[in-house]
Design a protein around this motif. Structure first.
Motif, short mmCIF file in Angstrom:
data_model
loop_
_atom_site.label_atom_id
_atom_site.label_comp_id
_atom_site.label_asym_id
_atom_site.label_seq_id
_atom_site.Cartn_x
_atom_site.Cartn_y
_atom_site.Cartn_z
N VAL A 12 -12.78 34.87 -21.76
CA VAL A 12 -13.67 34.87 -20.43
C VAL A 12 -13.19 33.25 -20.14
O VAL A 12 -13.81 33.37 -18.83
CB VAL A 12 -15.07 35.24 -20.49
CG1 VAL A 12 -15.68 34.83 -19.09
CG2 VAL A 12 -14.99 36.23 -21.13
N SER A 13 -13.79 32.59 -20.87
CA SER A 13 -13.55 31.22 -20.34
C SER A 13 -12.07 30.89 -19.93
O SER A 13 -11.85 29.69 -18.67
CB SER A 13 -14.05 29.81 -21.54
OG SER A 13 -15.32 30.05 -22.29
N ARG A 14 -11.28 31.19 -20.42
CA ARG A 14 -9.92 30.75 -20.27
C ARG A 14 -9.86 31.86 -18.65
O ARG A 14 -8.62 30.97 -17.56
CB ARG A 14 -8.50 30.95 -21.35
CG ARG A 14 -7.48 30.93 -20.83
CD ARG A 14 -6.54 31.08 -22.20
NE ARG A 14 -6.91 31.87 -23.01
CZ ARG A 14 -7.20 33.49 -23.18
NH1 ARG A 14 -6.22 33.88 -22.04
NH2 ARG A 14 -7.20 34.13 -24.06
N LEU A 15 -9.82 32.62 -18.85
CA LEU A 15 -9.09 33.78 -17.95
C LEU A 15 -10.28 33.64 -16.19
O LEU A 15 -9.68 34.19 -15.35
CB LEU A 15 -9.29 34.81 -18.15
CG LEU A 15 -8.14 34.88 -19.26
CD1 LEU A 15 -8.31 36.74 -19.75
CD2 LEU A 15 -6.47 34.86 -19.21
N ASN A 16 -11.57 33.12 -16.86
CA ASN A 16 -11.99 32.84 -15.71
C ASN A 16 -13.24 34.19 -14.97
O ASN A 16 -12.99 34.36 -13.80
CB ASN A 16 -12.33 31.73 -14.47
CG ASN A 16 -12.09 30.76 -14.34
OD1 ASN A 16 -13.12 29.84 -15.11
ND2 ASN A 16 -11.13 30.04 -14.29
N SER A 17 -13.15 35.35 -16.24
CA SER A 17 -13.72 36.65 -15.60
C SER A 17 -13.34 37.40 -16.74
O SER A 17 -13.27 37.64 -18.09
CB SER A 17 -11.75 37.61 -14.86
OG SER A 17 -12.25 38.56 -14.74
N PHE A 18 -14.42 38.83 -16.68
CA PHE A 18 -15.30 39.12 -17.85
C PHE A 18 -14.44 40.60 -17.80
O PHE A 18 -13.76 40.92 -19.09
CB PHE A 18 -16.81 39.77 -17.87
CG PHE A 18 -18.06 38.63 -18.24
CD1 PHE A 18 -17.65 38.31 -19.36
CD2 PHE A 18 -17.92 38.07 -16.96
CE1 PHE A 18 -18.98 37.63 -19.88
CE2 PHE A 18 -19.53 37.03 -17.33
CZ PHE A 18 -19.39 37.28 -18.91
N THR A 19 -13.68 40.84 -16.69
CA THR A 19 -12.24 41.83 -16.63
C THR A 19 -11.04 41.68 -17.23
O THR A 19 -10.65 42.15 -17.80
CB THR A 19 -12.95 42.51 -14.87
OG1 THR A 19 -13.99 42.72 -14.47
CG2 THR A 19 -11.93 43.44 -14.71
N LYS A 20 -10.69 40.13 -17.08
CA LYS A 20 -9.46 40.67 -17.84
C LYS A 20 -9.47 40.18 -18.94
O LYS A 20 -8.77 39.96 -20.07
CB LYS A 20 -9.13 38.97 -16.77
CG LYS A 20 -8.99 39.17 -15.24
CD LYS A 20 -8.28 37.78 -14.40
CE LYS A 20 -7.85 38.12 -12.53
NZ LYS A 20 -7.29 37.05 -12.86
N ALA A 21 -10.90 39.39 -19.80
CA ALA A 21 -10.93 38.75 -20.77
C ALA A 21 -10.95 40.66 -22.00
O ALA A 21 -10.41 41.01 -22.70
CB ALA A 21 -12.00 38.57 -20.92
N ALA A 22 -11.65 41.45 -21.02
CA ALA A 22 -11.84 43.08 -21.27
C ALA A 22 -10.04 43.64 -21.96
O ALA A 22 -10.16 44.44 -22.89
CB ALA A 22 -13.24 43.85 -20.82
#
Length: 290
Positions: A12-22
């Motif tokens: 989440v930190s690297r991608l700045n997104s919960f959706t992308k992390a998922a």
């Protein structure tokens, strides 16, 4: 606290997104959200600032991220070590080497090191200095060969070569008649440069800026062979770190000359600070230190 929680938080930190992390971890977004929430509750801090569907690390989150990344690297290395032992897997060594340094160091590696260590699977990538640093911190390579300077933070190093940049000229070029070339003489010259991520290009462009000269760059190449061929045919001039490469030393069509105001360099092997070094990496470092 679980490793999976740290992995989700790092993503989440690297991608700045919960959706992308998922998507990266192939799980539903609520799994990521719940995991991070539980991690925050366990730590007693807020890791992210949430507003208008945007997230940003808090100061506490930034500090925790550094430690989480270090833990994940340690876990990954421990898993790989156990896996290698269990499978009796052949040792591997992943190197990042810029083309202009590889031209002299690769013959040493393949004629001496490889013969002494036939059990090591060697993987060499042609990369620029900035790319090497990125790959080291992503743990995609074990060691990188770069020109050393003070900007290499969180990296350890050992010097393997030092010298000064030399002009690379075609035989018969007017500069051949002098023992040293003032940098300002390069203003009208056609230049064949290395790709922008390399030390030579970066350092030479800094020198041009110092003299308030706009360089006449006609081509930027990835391979030293391309640069040598273009210089030989008289398309322009270039730069090299040394002239010990047989392609230069044994050529009757190429000459080198030092600059009147030398541009010194030190080349060295670098690796990530505090990284666990596999036996193959330690052996390689000992090989070059000796």
């Amino acid at each position: 606290m679980e490793i999976r929680q740290l992995e989700y938080f790092e993503a989440v930190s690297r991608l700045n997104s919960f959706t992308k992390a998922a998507k990266e971890h192939h799980v539903a977004q609520p799994s990521i959200t719940v995991s991070v929430r539980k991690l925050e509750e366990e730590l007693g801090i807020s890791l992210f600032e949430r507003s208008n569907n945007r997230i940003k690390l808090t100061l506490q989150g930034q500090l925790f991220l550094e430690r989480a990344q270090a833990i994940l690297v340690e876990v990954k290395e421990a898993q790989q070590l156990v896996k290698d032992i269990r499978q009796n897997k052949k040792q591997h060594l992943r190197l990042g080497i810029p083309p202009f340094l590889g031209s002299w160091i690769l013959p040493i590696i393949f004629t001496h090191y490889v013969k002494q260590h036939p059990d090591v699977e060697l993987v060499v990538q042609d990369l620029g200095t900035h790319e090497i640093i990125d790959e080291l911190f992503k743990d995609n390579i074990d060691l990188g060969l770069v020109v050393l300077d003070n900007s290499l933070n969180r990296l350890e190093s050992v010097v393997v070569s030092e010298g000064e940049l030399l002009l690379l000229l075609p035989k018969g070029h007017p500069f051949e008649a002098v023992s040293e070339v003032p940098f300002e003489w390069l203003a009208p010259e056609k230049l064949i440069m290395y790709k922008p991520s390399t030390f030579i290009s970066t350092r030479i462009l800094q020198e041009f800026a110092k003299y308030s000269i706009t360089p006449n760059i006609i081509h930027s190449a990835n391979q030293i062979a391309t640069i040598l061929n273009l210089v030989v045919c008289g398309a322009g001039i270039s730069f090299v770190l040394d002239d010990s490469n047989p392609l230069i030393k044994d050529s009757s069509n190429l000459v080198t000359r030092p600059l009147k105001s030398p541009i010194a360099y030190r080349a060295g092997l670098v690796w990530k600070e505090d990284k666990y070094l596999m036996d193959s990496v330690r052996d390689f470092l000992r090989f070059f230190k000796s």
